[in-house]
Design an enzyme around this catalytic site. Structure first.
Site, mmCIF file in Angstrom:
data_model
loop_
_atom_site.group_PDB
_atom_site.id
_atom_site.type_symbol
_atom_site.label_atom_id
_atom_site.label_comp_id
_atom_site.label_asym_id
_atom_site.label_seq_id
_atom_site.Cartn_x
_atom_site.Cartn_y
_atom_site.Cartn_z
ATOM 1 N N HIS A 140 0.896 -1.136 0.029
ATOM 2 C CA HIS A 140 0.125 -0.025 0.069
ATOM 3 C C HIS A 140 0.920 1.405 -0.027
ATOM 4 O O HIS A 140 0.611 2.032 -0.865
ATOM 5 C CB HIS A 140 -0.984 0.017 1.216
ATOM 6 C CG HIS A 140 -1.710 1.247 1.728
ATOM 7 N ND1 HIS A 140 -3.167 1.299 1.072
ATOM 8 C CD2 HIS A 140 -1.524 2.523 1.921
ATOM 9 C CE1 HIS A 140 -3.491 2.456 1.549
ATOM 10 N NE2 HIS A 140 -2.309 3.151 1.860
ATOM 11 N N GLU A 141 1.913 1.158 0.878
ATOM 12 C CA GLU A 141 2.718 2.624 0.947
ATOM 13 C C GLU A 141 3.695 2.709 -0.343
ATOM 14 O O GLU A 141 3.826 3.851 -0.727
ATOM 15 C CB GLU A 141 3.632 2.407 2.237
ATOM 16 C CG GLU A 141 2.813 2.491 3.581
ATOM 17 C CD GLU A 141 1.920 3.687 3.682
ATOM 18 O OE1 GLU A 141 2.234 4.611 3.061
ATOM 19 O OE2 GLU A 141 0.928 3.622 4.246
ATOM 20 N N HIS A 144 1.641 4.352 -3.045
ATOM 21 C CA HIS A 144 1.769 5.935 -2.966
ATOM 22 C C HIS A 144 3.300 6.460 -3.878
ATOM 23 O O HIS A 144 2.890 7.468 -4.483
ATOM 24 C CB HIS A 144 1.633 6.165 -1.579
ATOM 25 C CG HIS A 144 0.509 6.168 -0.934
ATOM 26 N ND1 HIS A 144 -0.899 6.401 -1.632
ATOM 27 C CD2 HIS A 144 0.012 5.644 0.347
ATOM 28 C CE1 HIS A 144 -1.631 6.128 -0.555
ATOM 29 N NE2 HIS A 144 -1.343 5.752 0.383
ATOM 30 N N GLU A 215 -6.402 6.762 -0.918
ATOM 31 C CA GLU A 215 -5.966 5.594 -0.157
ATOM 32 C C GLU A 215 -6.823 4.373 -0.698
ATOM 33 O O GLU A 215 -6.369 3.236 -0.527
ATOM 34 C CB GLU A 215 -6.686 5.963 1.278
ATOM 35 C CG GLU A 215 -5.868 7.140 1.984
ATOM 36 C CD GLU A 215 -4.421 6.509 2.346
ATOM 37 O OE1 GLU A 215 -4.329 5.365 2.438
ATOM 38 O OE2 GLU A 215 -3.480 7.442 2.095
#
Length: 304
Positions: A140-141, A144, A215
């Site tokens: 997930h990070e 980004h 997100e």
């Protein structure tokens, strides 16, 4: 930089629109300050200096504020191992890896681009998550970073920061020196404070609208990369539940970085969490991951 993270055209479009609107707002804001303060050099130098610091040193500022420190593979072999595997799978440069000695279970990515990115996790997160869950959070990070929305949020947040600082400066300037100023100066400060407050409010809403979507985009990209949306859903549920038990004082310390976190540092039932949250609700994120799990045909998955 091209990676194997699933591209998201809606996210790209939203980032472009947000940056365009904030750019117009920023230009109007600086022009207003120049007219009111009657000093082109002062306003431009201060604004450019703060923007440069925000852009070039955002990673250091974030790590310092969150008590983070860079760690080697020898210090954190499990963490580095997961990031190495994910970066190889995603075909992207490996970011620097950091640890924050906080019980608050969370993670964030920061940095102006992929070559200067940092992924930081707290010791509280490492202690609570299984390896598959940690993999989902880190994917997930990393998404980004791959989608460049970390840099966009960093730059976008600058306008709100400078507007907020000016509001405080004008307010305290009025309080401390009001008696010694003429009416024209007092009126100019009052207008500066009002304009800054309006700019802060608009940038606040624009950033949160973008942040909530990014997100969901990062959740989807991470689930598609790892092929395990249920593991990410499990991590979300576990982290969100544990954050509710973190002391309020510790949550307040971290709230300034909510837009960068994996999940917001707000307890349940908070009015701000519902109205102005930087993240979608836990229920919305779990529901989206359940849909991805069904789409992938993940065997034995449970998005709850």
């Amino acid at each position: 930089m091209r990676s194997r993270f699933e591209p998201d055209r809606q996210l790209t479009a939203r980032m472009v629109v947000t940056m365009f609107l904030l750019g117009l707002l920023y230009v109007a804001f600086i022009a207003t300050l120049i007219v009111l303060l009657k000093s082109v050099v002062l306003v431009v130098v201060i604004a450019a200096g703060l923007l440069g610091a925000q852009y070039w040193y955002s990673d250091r500022i974030a790590l310092y504020a969150m008590h983070g420190r860079l760690v080697t593979a020898e210090e954190q072999p499990r963490l580095h191992g997961v990031i190495d595997r994910l970066c190889a799978t995603a075909d992207m440069p490996k970011p620097r890896v950091a640890i924050s000695d906080m019980d608050l279970p969370n993670a964030f990515a920061t940095g102006r681009n992929a070559d200067h990115a940092v992924v930081c996790v707290t010791t509280g997160l490492l202690r609570r998550l299984e390896t598959e869950e940690l993999e989902g959070v880190l994917a997930h990070e990393l998404s980004h970073v791959a989608h460049r929305d970390v840099a966009v949020i960093t730059i976008a947040s600058f306008l709100g920061v400078i507007a907020g600082l000016i509001v405080r400066f004008a307010f305290y300037s009025q309080l401390l020196g009001g008696r010694n100023r003429d009416q024209n100066t007092a009126a100019a400060l009052a207008i500066v404070m009002a304009v800054s407050a309006l700019v802060y409010a608009i940038s606040f809403l624009l950033i949160r609208a973008l942040s909530r979507y990014r997100e969901l985009a990062a959740d989807r990209a991470a689930a598609m990369l790892t092929g395990k949306p249920s593991a990410l859903a499990s991590a979300l549920t576990k982290v969100s539940g544990d954050i509710a038990r973190i002391p309020t004082q510790d949550l307040r310390t971290a709230q300034a970085f909510n837009a960068f976190f994996f999940t917001p540092a707000l307890g349940p039932g908070t009015v701000l969490a519902n109205l102005f949250s930087t993240h979608p609700s836990l229920e919305r994120r779990i529901e989206a991951l359940a849909e991805i799990s069904a789409e992938l045909g993940e065997p034995g998955s449970r998005a709850s």
